[in-house]
Design a protein around this motif. Sequence first.
Motif, PDB file in Angstrom:
ATOM      1  N   PHE A  13     -21.011  12.096  -2.038  1.00  0.00           N
ATOM      2  CA  PHE A  13     -19.520  11.798  -1.758  1.00  0.00           C
ATOM      3  C   PHE A  13     -19.812  10.222  -2.345  1.00  0.00           C
ATOM      4  O   PHE A  13     -18.904   9.405  -3.255  1.00  0.00           O
ATOM      5  CB  PHE A  13     -18.980  12.214  -1.259  1.00  0.00           C
ATOM      6  N   ALA A  52     -20.121   6.598  -3.317  1.00  0.00           N
ATOM      7  CA  ALA A  52     -20.723   5.976  -4.477  1.00  0.00           C
ATOM      8  C   ALA A  52     -21.124   4.734  -3.635  1.00  0.00           C
ATOM      9  O   ALA A  52     -21.784   3.055  -4.457  1.00  0.00           O
ATOM     10  CB  ALA A  52     -19.135   5.520  -5.531  1.00  0.00           C
ATOM     11  N   GLY A  92     -13.411   5.646  12.294  1.00  0.00           N
ATOM     12  CA  GLY A  92     -13.264   7.513  12.593  1.00  0.00           C
ATOM     13  C   GLY A  92     -13.782   7.906  11.151  1.00  0.00           C
ATOM     14  O   GLY A  92     -13.637   8.986  11.304  1.00  0.00           O
ATOM     15  N   GLY A 113     -17.581   8.979   8.505  1.00  0.00           N
ATOM     16  CA  GLY A 113     -18.414  10.007   9.131  1.00  0.00           C
ATOM     17  C   GLY A 113     -18.129  11.423   9.523  1.00  0.00           C
ATOM     18  O   GLY A 113     -19.167  11.900   9.172  1.00  0.00           O
ATOM     19  N   LEU A 123     -12.795  13.720   5.303  1.00  0.00           N
ATOM     20  CA  LEU A 123     -13.100  13.679   3.753  1.00  0.00           C
ATOM     21  C   LEU A 123     -12.593  15.363   3.198  1.00  0.00           C
ATOM     22  O   LEU A 123     -12.985  16.531   3.409  1.00  0.00           O
ATOM     23  CB  LEU A 123     -14.251  13.268   3.219  1.00  0.00           C
ATOM     24  N   LEU A 134      -9.234  11.479   4.271  1.00  0.00           N
ATOM     25  CA  LEU A 134      -9.249  10.750   2.996  1.00  0.00           C
ATOM     26  C   LEU A 134      -9.757  11.378   2.036  1.00  0.00           C
ATOM     27  O   LEU A 134     -10.008  12.293   2.215  1.00  0.00           O
ATOM     28  CB  LEU A 134     -10.811   9.807   3.165  1.00  0.00           C
ATOM     29  N   PRO A 135      -8.916  10.953   1.022  1.00  0.00           N
ATOM     30  CA  PRO A 135      -8.723  11.985  -0.031  1.00  0.00           C
ATOM     31  C   PRO A 135     -10.009  11.726  -1.137  1.00  0.00           C
ATOM     32  O   PRO A 135     -10.853  10.810  -1.034  1.00  0.00           O
ATOM     33  CB  PRO A 135      -7.468  11.546  -1.130  1.00  0.00           C
ATOM     34  N   LEU A 146     -12.928  10.676  -3.939  1.00  0.00           N
ATOM     35  CA  LEU A 146     -12.455  10.016  -4.920  1.00  0.00           C
ATOM     36  C   LEU A 146     -13.815  10.188  -5.437  1.00  0.00           C
ATOM     37  O   LEU A 146     -14.425   9.188  -5.373  1.00  0.00           O
ATOM     38  CB  LEU A 146     -12.482   8.128  -4.438  1.00  0.00           C
ATOM     39  N   TYR A 191      -3.497   6.332   4.289  1.00  0.00           N
ATOM     40  CA  TYR A 191      -4.683   4.902   4.234  1.00  0.00           C
ATOM     41  C   TYR A 191      -4.386   4.453   2.203  1.00  0.00           C
ATOM     42  O   TYR A 191      -4.838   4.772   1.539  1.00  0.00           O
ATOM     43  CB  TYR A 191      -6.189   5.840   3.956  1.00  0.00           C
ATOM     44  N   PHE A 229      -7.221   4.107  -0.363  1.00  0.00           N
ATOM     45  CA  PHE A 229      -7.763   5.312  -1.147  1.00  0.00           C
ATOM     46  C   PHE A 229      -6.342   5.979  -2.171  1.00  0.00           C
ATOM     47  O   PHE A 229      -6.472   6.518  -2.791  1.00  0.00           O
ATOM     48  CB  PHE A 229      -8.275   6.604  -0.359  1.00  0.00           C
ATOM     49  N   HIS A 282      -2.229   1.442   7.542  1.00  0.00           N
ATOM     50  CA  HIS A 282      -3.570   0.906   8.276  1.00  0.00           C
ATOM     51  C   HIS A 282      -2.742  -0.847   8.410  1.00  0.00           C
ATOM     52  O   HIS A 282      -2.164  -1.302   9.347  1.00  0.00           O
ATOM     53  CB  HIS A 282      -4.308   1.328   6.784  1.00  0.00           C
ATOM     54  N   SER A 286     -16.208   2.939  -5.209  1.00  0.00           N
ATOM     55  CA  SER A 286     -15.677   4.460  -5.605  1.00  0.00           C
ATOM     56  C   SER A 286     -14.727   4.115  -7.082  1.00  0.00           C
ATOM     57  O   SER A 286     -14.473   5.652  -7.243  1.00  0.00           O
ATOM     58  CB  SER A 286     -14.563   5.201  -4.528  1.00  0.00           C
TER      59      SER A 286
HETATM   60  O1  V47 Z   1     -16.762   8.576   6.013  1.00  0.00           O
HETATM   61  C1  V47 Z   1     -17.325   7.679   0.803  1.00  0.00           C
HETATM   62  C2  V47 Z   1     -15.448   7.920   2.670  1.00  0.00           C
HETATM   63  C3  V47 Z   1     -15.529   6.908   5.049  1.00  0.00           C
HETATM   64  C4  V47 Z   1     -15.729   8.022  -0.187  1.00  0.00           C
HETATM   65  O2  V47 Z   1     -11.099   4.310  11.588  1.00  0.00           O
HETATM   66  C5  V47 Z   1     -15.816   7.944   0.513  1.00  0.00           C
HETATM   67  O3  V47 Z   1      -8.935   2.721  10.738  1.00  0.00           O
HETATM   68  C6  V47 Z   1     -13.371   9.472  -0.895  1.00  0.00           C
HETATM   69  O4  V47 Z   1     -13.754   6.352   7.792  1.00  0.00           O
HETATM   70  N1  V47 Z   1     -14.480   8.988  -1.653  1.00  0.00           N
HETATM   71  C7  V47 Z   1     -15.166   5.347   5.484  1.00  0.00           C
HETATM   72  N2  V47 Z   1     -14.006   8.653   0.642  1.00  0.00           N
HETATM   73  C8  V47 Z   1     -13.777   5.493   5.495  1.00  0.00           C
HETATM   74  C9  V47 Z   1     -13.321   4.662   6.741  1.00  0.00           C
HETATM   75  C10 V47 Z   1     -12.179   4.731   7.182  1.00  0.00           C
HETATM   76  C11 V47 Z   1     -11.039   3.962   6.214  1.00  0.00           C
HETATM   77  C12 V47 Z   1     -10.032   3.269   6.674  1.00  0.00           C
HETATM   78  C13 V47 Z   1      -9.274   3.929   7.876  1.00  0.00           C
HETATM   79  C14 V47 Z   1     -10.717   3.970   8.812  1.00  0.00           C
HETATM   80  C15 V47 Z   1     -10.050   3.524  10.669  1.00  0.00           C
HETATM   81  C16 V47 Z   1     -11.557   4.472   8.663  1.00  0.00           C
HETATM   82  O5  V47 Z   1     -15.296   6.889   3.032  1.00  0.00           O
HETATM   83  C17 V47 Z   1     -16.515   8.127   4.646  1.00  0.00           C
HETATM   84  C18 V47 Z   1     -16.138   8.455   3.714  1.00  0.00           C
HETATM   85  O6  V47 Z   1     -15.858   9.887   4.410  1.00  0.00           O
HETATM   86  N3  V47 Z   1     -16.072   7.944   1.678  1.00  0.00           N
HETATM   87  N4  V47 Z   1     -17.602   8.053  -0.121  1.00  0.00           N
HETATM   88  C19 V47 Z   1     -15.511   8.694  -1.833  1.00  0.00           C
HETATM   89  N5  V47 Z   1     -16.365   8.741  -3.399  1.00  0.00           N
END
Ligand code: V47
Length: 359
Positions: A75, A77, A176, A178, A219, A252-253, A255, A292, A295, A313, A325
């Motif tokens: 997933f 990019a 948050g 992973g 996700l 998280l939708p 992408l 968020y 996204f 956020h 992405s």
């Molecule tokens: O774990 C990676 C996701 C996450 C893609 O804690 C994707 O406040 C969609 O965790 N399409 C990282 N999602 C981002 C994240 C985050 C974001 C905002 C706030 C917080 C917080 C944490 O991004 C990864 C994965 O699940 N991700 N690639 C994608 N193509």
Amino acid sequence: MLNFQDPALKQIHEKIENNERLNLSDGLKLFQTNDLLGLGKLAALVKERLHGPKVYYVFNQHVNYSNICVNRCKFCAFRRPKGHPEAYALNIEEILTKLKQAGNSIREIHVVGGLHPDLPYQYYLDLVRSLKENFPHAHIKAFTCVEIDHLARISGKDVKEVLSELKQAGLSCLPGGGAEIFAERIRQKLCPEKISGQRWLEIMKIAHELGIPSNATMLYGHLETLEERLEHLLALRNLQDQTKGFLCFIPLPFLPQKSYLKEISPTTGFEDLKMIAVSRLMLDNIPHIKAYWIFLGLKLAQVALHFGADDLHGTVYEEKISEFSGQEGEKALSREEIERVIREAGFQPVERDALYRPV
Ligand code: V47
């Protein structure tokens, strides 16, 4: 008196009024309803009960220190292999220079990156320490459980020791990321090299027990079933009953545009709003639900404030995961802009720190 087109929502409304916990079967009914506005009303009721008219945001910055990663999640990019022309790893001076451009009223620095094959353990400790020294008023929210597991491996220390040393260096909380989706069936397809959902939860438990709070993500919108989404939410709710360490949940939708799963259609606005509302209703013990905007897009994130989200956020200066992405739209917002978006939705903006304390 609330009116619902869907009788299932009426029953769930009664449970909510009686402070009864929702179960997986309730969650399925919520996902399956076409009464989106009814679902939104239920979630808004719970949001109002918890936070009244308040909607939170943080003046923050993202640091994506490297996109080089030994894992190859389908997933993602953002990831590049070492030696690729677009691969990068920033040194601490470069990171400090970038952050200083954003001014010194930053309240939260959100640090995440790939699993770099040769950055030493000391780099991560020095990074946290330098950020804290240079930005004493900011909370350092750094490293997902996936990175914490990596740090334990490269240092030969256990997770508890790694987290304690990071805390000592100035770490406030964990982001948050992973978590993806905990279901092993899907992880095997999406991210077979990544730590398991069980390990993610185990690391969060250790962090919470050390007094390091965290966020949690999921996700969604790829290969998972609705049951698997709900099982993910229930696993988080279960851990939260034990530790009370989660501050916020962020759906998280997926992408797909630039990922290895381009054949998957992106989520729709209807689905994104349902996901926010179901999260608010199922996670009765996690205080905050984040829309968020990076996204979701700012316009849908604003609407999500009426579907149970209480947090938008932050202002964000530069965020590489969405950029790689293929997500287009706003890259950064001023305080005035983010506050206008919240006010125009009929809410009261509250600037917060990383631990959700008003500043
Ligand atoms: O774990 C990676 C996701 C996450 C893609 O804690 C994707 O406040 C969609 O965790 N399409 C990282 N999602 C981002 C994240 C985050 C974001 C905002 C706030 C917080 C917080 C944490 O991004 C990864 C994965 O699940 N991700 N690639 C994608 N193509």
